[in-house]
Design a protein around this motif. Structure first.
Motif, PDB file in Angstrom:
ATOM      1  N   MET A 261       0.702  -1.189  -0.070  1.00 14.66           N
ATOM      2  CA  MET A 261      -0.070   0.093  -0.151  1.00 14.66           C
ATOM      3  C   MET A 261       1.004   1.344   0.097  1.00 14.66           C
ATOM      4  SD  MET A 261      -2.660  -0.992   2.904  1.00 14.66           S
ATOM      5  CE  MET A 261      -4.037   0.164   2.543  1.00 14.66           C
TER       6      MET A 261
ATOM      7  N   VAL B  70      -7.377   7.400   0.659  1.00 16.64           N
ATOM      8  CA  VAL B  70      -6.161   7.299   0.740  1.00 16.64           C
ATOM      9  C   VAL B  70      -5.178   8.359   0.212  1.00 16.64           C
ATOM     10  CG1 VAL B  70      -4.426   6.131  -0.799  1.00 16.64           C
ATOM     11  CG2 VAL B  70      -5.895   4.542  -0.079  1.00 16.64           C
TER      12      VAL B  70
ATOM     13  N   ASP C  42     -12.991  -2.901 -10.660  1.00 20.48           N
ATOM     14  CA  ASP C  42     -11.835  -2.574  -9.865  1.00 20.48           C
ATOM     15  C   ASP C  42     -11.723  -3.772  -8.925  1.00 20.48           C
ATOM     16  OD1 ASP C  42     -11.150   0.190 -10.451  1.00 20.48           O
ATOM     17  OD2 ASP C  42     -13.082   1.005  -9.215  1.00 20.48           O
ATOM     18  N   LEU C  43     -11.699  -4.963  -9.348  1.00 18.95           N
ATOM     19  CA  LEU C  43     -11.238  -6.019  -8.523  1.00 18.95           C
ATOM     20  C   LEU C  43      -9.579  -5.869  -8.752  1.00 18.95           C
ATOM     21  CD1 LEU C  43     -11.902  -8.595  -7.017  1.00 18.95           C
ATOM     22  CD2 LEU C  43     -11.577  -9.902  -8.896  1.00 18.95           C
ATOM     23  N   TRP C  44      -9.223  -5.881 -10.031  1.00 16.76           N
ATOM     24  CA  TRP C  44      -7.840  -5.911 -10.564  1.00 16.76           C
ATOM     25  C   TRP C  44      -7.455  -4.336 -10.760  1.00 16.76           C
ATOM     26  CZ3 TRP C  44      -6.968 -10.417  -8.812  1.00 16.76           C
ATOM     27  CH2 TRP C  44      -7.692 -11.417  -9.117  1.00 16.76           C
ATOM     28  N   ALA C  45      -6.067  -4.409 -10.888  1.00 20.23           N
ATOM     29  CA  ALA C  45      -5.484  -3.059 -11.180  1.00 20.23           C
ATOM     30  C   ALA C  45      -5.965  -2.477 -12.626  1.00 20.23           C
ATOM     31  CB  ALA C  45      -4.049  -3.092 -11.049  1.00 20.23           C
TER      32      ALA C  45
ATOM     33  N   CYS D 281     -15.838   5.004  -1.597  1.00 20.03           N
ATOM     34  CA  CYS D 281     -15.508   3.881  -2.087  1.00 20.03           C
ATOM     35  C   CYS D 281     -16.523   3.304  -3.164  1.00 20.03           C
ATOM     36  CB  CYS D 281     -15.535   2.692  -1.090  1.00 20.03           C
ATOM     37  SG  CYS D 281     -14.511   3.052   0.453  1.00 20.03           S
ATOM     38  N   GLY D 282     -17.265   4.487  -3.701  1.00 21.20           N
ATOM     39  CA  GLY D 282     -18.231   4.109  -4.700  1.00 21.20           C
ATOM     40  C   GLY D 282     -19.363   3.224  -4.333  1.00 21.20           C
TER      41      GLY D 282
ATOM     42  N   GLY E   6     -10.069 -11.835  -6.395  1.00 17.77           N
ATOM     43  CA  GLY E   6      -9.024 -10.551  -5.915  1.00 17.77           C
ATOM     44  C   GLY E   6      -7.456 -11.437  -5.764  1.00 17.77           C
TER      45      GLY E   6
ATOM     46  N   ARG F  81      -8.587  -3.948  -2.652  1.00 15.56           N
ATOM     47  CA  ARG F  81      -8.980  -3.057  -3.934  1.00 15.56           C
ATOM     48  C   ARG F  81     -10.317  -2.858  -4.336  1.00 15.56           C
ATOM     49  NH1 ARG F  81      -6.724  -0.801  -8.523  1.00 15.56           N
ATOM     50  NH2 ARG F  81      -4.620  -1.461  -7.989  1.00 15.56           N
ATOM     51  N   TYR F  82     -11.058  -3.673  -4.315  1.00 19.40           N
ATOM     52  CA  TYR F  82     -12.641  -3.803  -4.625  1.00 19.40           C
ATOM     53  C   TYR F  82     -13.489  -2.960  -3.515  1.00 19.40           C
ATOM     54  CZ  TYR F  82     -17.334  -4.934  -5.886  1.00 19.40           C
ATOM     55  OH  TYR F  82     -18.653  -5.077  -6.625  1.00 19.40           O
ATOM     56  N   MET F  83     -12.934  -3.390  -2.373  1.00 23.98           N
ATOM     57  CA  MET F  83     -14.160  -2.677  -1.319  1.00 23.98           C
ATOM     58  C   MET F  83     -13.604  -1.209  -1.072  1.00 23.98           C
ATOM     59  SD  MET F  83     -14.390  -5.189   1.828  1.00 23.98           S
ATOM     60  CE  MET F  83     -12.901  -5.230   2.453  1.00 23.98           C
ATOM     61  N   THR F  84     -12.559  -0.712  -1.657  1.00 22.08           N
ATOM     62  CA  THR F  84     -12.240   0.812  -1.466  1.00 22.08           C
ATOM     63  C   THR F  84     -12.487   1.551  -2.729  1.00 22.08           C
ATOM     64  OG1 THR F  84      -9.793   0.250  -2.052  1.00 22.08           O
ATOM     65  CG2 THR F  84     -10.485   0.461   0.364  1.00 22.08           C
ATOM     66  N   GLY F  85     -13.144   0.738  -3.820  1.00 24.18           N
ATOM     67  CA  GLY F  85     -13.680   1.425  -5.077  1.00 24.18           C
ATOM     68  C   GLY F  85     -12.244   1.473  -5.941  1.00 24.18           C
ATOM     69  N   GLY F  86     -11.128   0.637  -5.730  1.00 24.42           N
ATOM     70  CA  GLY F  86     -10.077   0.907  -6.457  1.00 24.42           C
ATOM     71  C   GLY F  86      -8.922   1.943  -5.900  1.00 24.42           C
ATOM     72  N   GLN F  87      -9.206   2.438  -4.598  1.00 24.72           N
ATOM     73  CA  GLN F  87      -8.096   3.220  -3.900  1.00 24.72           C
ATOM     74  C   GLN F  87      -6.720   2.449  -3.878  1.00 24.72           C
ATOM     75  OE1 GLN F  87      -9.457   6.201  -0.834  1.00 24.72           O
ATOM     76  NE2 GLN F  87     -11.428   5.175  -1.398  1.00 24.72           N
ATOM     77  N   VAL F  88      -6.923   1.384  -3.515  1.00 31.17           N
ATOM     78  CA  VAL F  88      -5.597   0.610  -3.129  1.00 31.17           C
ATOM     79  C   VAL F  88      -5.031  -0.238  -3.921  1.00 31.17           C
ATOM     80  CG1 VAL F  88      -4.845  -0.795  -0.999  1.00 31.17           C
ATOM     81  CG2 VAL F  88      -6.590   0.906  -0.380  1.00 31.17           C
TER      82      VAL F  88
ATOM     83  N   THR G  39     -12.569   4.593   3.621  1.00 29.78           N
ATOM     84  CA  THR G  39     -10.970   4.474   3.338  1.00 29.78           C
ATOM     85  C   THR G  39     -10.802   5.795   2.319  1.00 29.78           C
ATOM     86  OG1 THR G  39     -10.827   2.257   2.904  1.00 29.78           O
ATOM     87  CG2 THR G  39      -9.072   3.617   1.928  1.00 29.78           C
TER      88      THR G  39
ATOM     89  N   LYS H  34     -18.890   0.245  -2.569  1.00 31.86           N
ATOM     90  CA  LYS H  34     -18.470  -1.076  -2.365  1.00 31.86           C
ATOM     91  C   LYS H  34     -18.173  -1.340  -1.188  1.00 31.86           C
ATOM     92  CE  LYS H  34     -17.509  -1.677  -7.240  1.00 31.86           C
ATOM     93  NZ  LYS H  34     -16.507  -1.457  -8.275  1.00 31.86           N
ATOM     94  N   GLY H  35     -17.842  -0.471  -0.087  1.00 26.82           N
ATOM     95  CA  GLY H  35     -17.230  -0.669   1.065  1.00 26.82           C
ATOM     96  C   GLY H  35     -18.278  -0.557   2.426  1.00 26.82           C
TER      97      GLY H  35
ATOM     98  N   ASP I 293       0.531  -5.699 -10.800  1.00 23.25           N
ATOM     99  CA  ASP I 293       0.003  -4.802  -9.769  1.00 23.25           C
ATOM    100  C   ASP I 293      -0.898  -5.131  -8.676  1.00 23.25           C
ATOM    101  OD1 ASP I 293       1.750  -2.595 -10.857  1.00 23.25           O
ATOM    102  OD2 ASP I 293       0.245  -1.973 -12.296  1.00 23.25           O
ATOM    103  N   ASP I 294      -1.347  -6.378  -9.124  1.00 23.75           N
ATOM    104  CA  ASP I 294      -2.361  -7.224  -8.104  1.00 23.75           C
ATOM    105  C   ASP I 294      -1.600  -8.362  -7.379  1.00 23.75           C
ATOM    106  OD1 ASP I 294      -4.671  -5.770  -9.009  1.00 23.75           O
ATOM    107  OD2 ASP I 294      -4.341  -7.045 -10.973  1.00 23.75           O
TER     108      ASP I 294
END
Lengths: 323, 330
Positions: free
Chosen positions: A72, B108, B319-322, B96-97, A142, A102-109, B106, B99-100, A165-166
C-alpha cells in the motif's frame, strides 16, 4: 543456456526482479541468513543486503500483513510462507484483507505483492505439510494464482507475478525443487494467464498443473506406445485462466482429462470441467474425466501417499477407458 | 516525554474536530433510523477526543489505520463528509463508490488507509506500511487504532512483536472503551489494562492516557508519533474512553450498569473541553460559531446524500484488479 534446478530458479527469478527494481524486497521465515528451508533463496541476502532480504519471526499474519501494508505504501514485496499449509493461519489477511481491499475501496488501494509458498505432496511430510491448496486460493476473488512446472517457468512466472499490480500467489512445488532443465541466459518474463501446450496431440487433451505436468507427460509418452495421441497442456496459471488454449484443444481432441493433485471436491478441474460443459459440450466425444487425489488428507507412508497422488498409470488407464 | 504546549489555535482545532465528529455521527445515527444509511454502523460517539487528538498530531503524509468504528478517524484525516455518509448509504458519491460501506471507509489521498472489519487484522498491515516508510525513507508514521477486544487476538501480538523487533515507525492506539462488543473487557483479560499491561512483553513502556481529554491525547500523540519519526520505534498507547451507544446498530447496550453510563456521559469529551476552553478565556461566541459551522457542514453532507443516485450498475464488476476490471479468464 545453462542447466538450472527448480530451486535455484526461484532465487534467480527473484534476483532478476530485485536487480531491476529497488522497490522489490523479500521477507519470510529463515529466508535471509539461512537461504530458506528449501534453499530456494540462497545468496539473496548477501547480494541485496539485510534491508531488502529479511528474516521474520514465525508469524504468518505479520508476514502477510506486512506485505499488504508495504504494498500500500510503495513497495513490491515478496513474502514466503514456508509451506502452503500455513496459508490457513493467515487466511484472514490473505483472503479477507489482501484479496478484497482494492474492490472494497473502489479501486483506491493497489497491492502489488507476491506470496510464494511451497505446495504439494510426494515428500512423505504428512497431512499438514503436503496439501495442494491452489484451488482454495483460486476460489477467492482478488487473488491471482500461478504454479510453475519447470525451472524456466519459475523464473518467467515469478517475474510476471512481481511486475503485476495485483496480489499473486506463487505455488512452488516441493516435489519439483530438484528438477533440472537447460534454461536460457538473460531475462525471462512471462505473462500471467498463458497456458502451454507441452506435448501436441489429437486424440485427448490432458490438462495438468505443477507436479502433475511431468505425470501427464509420462502418461502421454506411454499412451503413444498404445497408439493414442495425447495433447498435454500445462495450465501454469489458474487466475487468470487461459481458457482459449484449453477450449481450443478440447474442441479439437473431443476429450478432456484433468490431472489434479488436490483432493476431489472443488479442485480446479471441477471449474475447468464446468466451463467445458457450458461452452463446448457438443464438441465432446466422451465424458470429462477428473483424476485427483481421493478426498482425504495426504498420508505420510510412501506406499499410501503414492497411491493417493495421481500417477502416470492412473492417467493412462483413464484415457484408454475413454477411447 | 516532551511536554507539549497547547496553544489556543490548536485547542480550537481539537474542539472543532470533536464537534464535527460528534455531529457527523449523530446524523449517521438519525439517517440509519430514516432508512438512508443501511447495513450497520459502529459509532464512536463519546470517543471523539482520541480521534481529534491524534489527527491533529499527524503530518499530512502519515497513515491512519482504523477499525469498523472508524468514521471519526477517517473524517478527521480530511475525508469529505458527504462522501463518507454517501458510502454508508450506498450511494454513487460514496468514498468507495458504495462497495465498502460503513465498516470500510477509506480515503487514501488523505492518508486514511482503510477501516478494517476483522478484529486485529490491520495491526500487521499498519506495521507493513511503516516498514515501507523505513525502506523508502519517507519519514511517514503509521497510526493504528483498535479496540480493547483486539488485544486478545493473535494478530495483535504478532504485529506488536514484529514492529518492536524491526523498530518500525508505527503507533498502536488501543481505544479502551471497557467493552469488547457486549462483554466487559475485564471479564476476558487476566490483567487490568488490556494494552498497557501487555506492552512490556514487547519491550515497550506501558502508556495510558485519558482518552476523553483532548489535550492529554494530543500531547501523548505528539510524543509517540515524533518518537517514531525519529527512529525510536513503535509505541503502544491505551486511551481510556467510553462509547455512548451500543456496540453496533443492533445493540442497545443494556448490559452496562446505568450508573456507569451516567458517569461517563457526564465525562463527555466535548463538554469537558468546552468548559476548559471557556475557563481559558476563549469566547463562547467562538465556540458557538464552530458548532454552527459544523452543523452546517453536516446538513450540506446530508443534502448531498439525499440527492445522490445509487451506484451505476456498470460498476458492479469493476476494480477487482488493477486494470479496472474483474476478468479471470481470456
Amino acid at each position: 543456456m545453462a542447466e538450472l534446478t527448480y530451486r535455484h530458479a526461484v532465487a534467480r527469478g527473484i534476483a532478476q526482479e530485485m536487480e531491476r527494481d529497488p522497490t522489490v524486497v523479500m521477507i519470510g521465515e529463515d529466508v535471509a541468513a539461512a537461504g530458506g528451508v528449501f534453499k530456494t533463496t540462497e545468496g539473496l541476502q548477501a547480494r541485496f543486503g539485510p534491508e531488502r532480504v529479511r528474516d521474520t519471526p514465525i508469524s504468518e499474519q505479520a508476514i502477510t500483513g506486512a506485505l499488504m501494508g508495504a504494498a500500500m505504501n510503495g513497495l513490491r514485496p515478496i513474502g514466503e510462507l514456508m509451506f502452503s499449509d500455513f496459508l490457513m493461519v493467515c487466511w484472514d489477511i490473505v483472503a479477507n484483507q489482501i484479496a478484497k481491499t482494492r474492490y472494497m475501496t473502489g479501486g483506491q488501494v493497489s497491492l502489488p505483492l507476491v506470496i510464494r509458498t511451497a505446495n504439494g505432496g510426494g515428500t512423505r511430510f504428512g497431512g499438514q505439510h503436503s496439501q495442494s491448496l491452489e484451488a482454495m486460493v483460486m476460489a477467492i476473488p482478488g487473488l491471482k494464482v500461478v504454479a510453475p512446472a519447470n525451472p524456466r517457468d519459475v523464473i518467467g512466472l515469478m517475474a510476471a507475478a512481481v511486475r503485476d499490480d495485483d496480489p499473486v500467489v506463487v505455488f512452488e512445488h516441493k516435489k519439483l525443487f530438484a528438477m533440472k532443465q537447460d534454461v536460457p541466459d538473460g531475462e525471462i518474463v512471462d505473462r500471467l494467464g498463458v497456458a502451454t501446450v507441452v506435448i501436441p496431440g489429437s486424440d485427448v487433451t490432458i490438462a495438468a498443473l505443477a507436479a502433475m505436468v511431468p505425470v501427464a507427460e509420462e502418461a502421454a509418452r506411454r499412451l503413444k506406445e498404445s497408439g493414442v495421441s495425447a495433447e498435454v497442456i500445462d495450465l501454469r496459471s489458474l487466475v487468470p485462466l487461459d481458457t482459449q488454449t484449453l477450449l481450443g484443444s478440447v474442441s479439437r481432441t473431443g476429450r478432456l482429462v484433468t490431472v489434479e493433485e488436490n483432493p476431489r471436491l472443488c479442485g480446479w478441474g471441477a471449474e475447468v470441467a464446468s466451463i467445458v460443459a457450458e461452452e463446448i459440450l457438443w464438441d465432446l466425444d466422451g465424458p470429462v474425466v477428473r483424476i485427483t487425489t481421493p478426498h482425504i488428507p495426504l498420508p505420510s507412508s510412501a506406499e499410501l501417499e503414492d497411491l493417493a497422488i495421481p500417477s502416470p498409470e492412473r492417467v493412462v488407464e483413464a484415457v484408454l477407458r475413454l477411447q | 516525554m516532551v511536554t507539549v504546549v497547547t496553544t489556543p489555535d490548536l485547542r480550537l482545532t481539537l474542539y472543532r474536530g470533536m464537534v464535527r465528529a460528534r455531529y457527523f455521527e449523530q446524523r449517521v445515527y438519525d439517517l440509519f433510523l430514516e432508512g438512508i444509511v443501511k447495513g450497520t454502523t459502529h459509532l464512536g460517539l463519546g470517543q471523539e477526543a482520541v480521534a481529534a487528538g491524534f489527527a491533529a498530531a499527524m503530518h499530512p503524509g502519515d497513515m491512519t489505520f482504523c477499525t469498523y468504528r472508524g468514521h471519526n478517524h477517517t473524517l478527521l484525516r480530511g475525508a469529505p463528509m458527504g462522501a463518507l455518509i454517501g458510502e454508508m448509504a450506498g450511494r454513487s458519491i460514496g468514498i468507495c463508490g458504495g462497495k465498502g460501506g460503513s465498516m470500510h471507509l477509506t480515503d487514501v489521498p488523505k492518508g486514511a488507509m482503510g477501516s478494517y472489519a476483522i478484529v486485529g487484522a490491520h495491526l500487521p498491515i499498519a506495521a507493513g506500511a511503516a516498514w515501507a516508510a523505513v525502506v523508502r525513507k519517507t519519514g511517514q508514521v503509521a497510526v493504528c487504532f483498535f479496540g480493547d477486544g483486539a488485544t486478545n487476538i493473535g494478530a495483535f501480538h504478532e504485529a506488536l512483536n514484529f514492529a518492536a523487533i524491526w523498530r518500525l515507525p508505527v503507533v498502536f492506539v488501543c481505544e479502551n472503551n471497557l467493552y469488547m462488543e457486549y462483554t466487559p473487557i475485564s471479564a476476558v483479560i487476566p490483567v487490568e489494562h488490556p494494552a498497557a499491561d501487555r506492552a512490556r512483553s514487547y519491550g515497550l513502556p506501558p502508556l495510558i492516557v485519558d482518552g476523553n481529554d483532548a489535550d492529554a491525547v494530543h500531547a501523548m500523540a505528539t510524543d509517540v508519533i515524533e518518537l517514531a519519526r525519529r527512529g525510536g520505534g513503535p509505541s503502544l498507547v491505551e486511551a481510556k474512553t467510553y462509547r455512548h451507544k451500543g456496540h453496533s446498530r443492533a445493540d442497545p447496550g443494556t448490559y452496562r450498569p446505568q450508573h456507569e453510563v451516567e458517569a461517563w456521559l457526564a465525562y463527555d469529551p466535548l463538554r469537558i473541553y468546552r468548559d476548559r476552553l471557556l475557563e481559558a478565556g476563549i469566547a463562547a461566541s467562538t465556540l458557538d460559531q464552530i458548532e454552527r459551522e459544523s452543523m452546517s457542514e453536516v446538513d450540506d453532507a446530508t443534502e448531498q446524500v439525499r440527492n445522490a443516485s445509487p451506484p451505476d450498475p456498470a460498476t458492479l464488476e469493476t476494480d477487482l484488479w488493477a486494470d479496472g476490471g474483474s476478468s479471470w479468464r481470456n
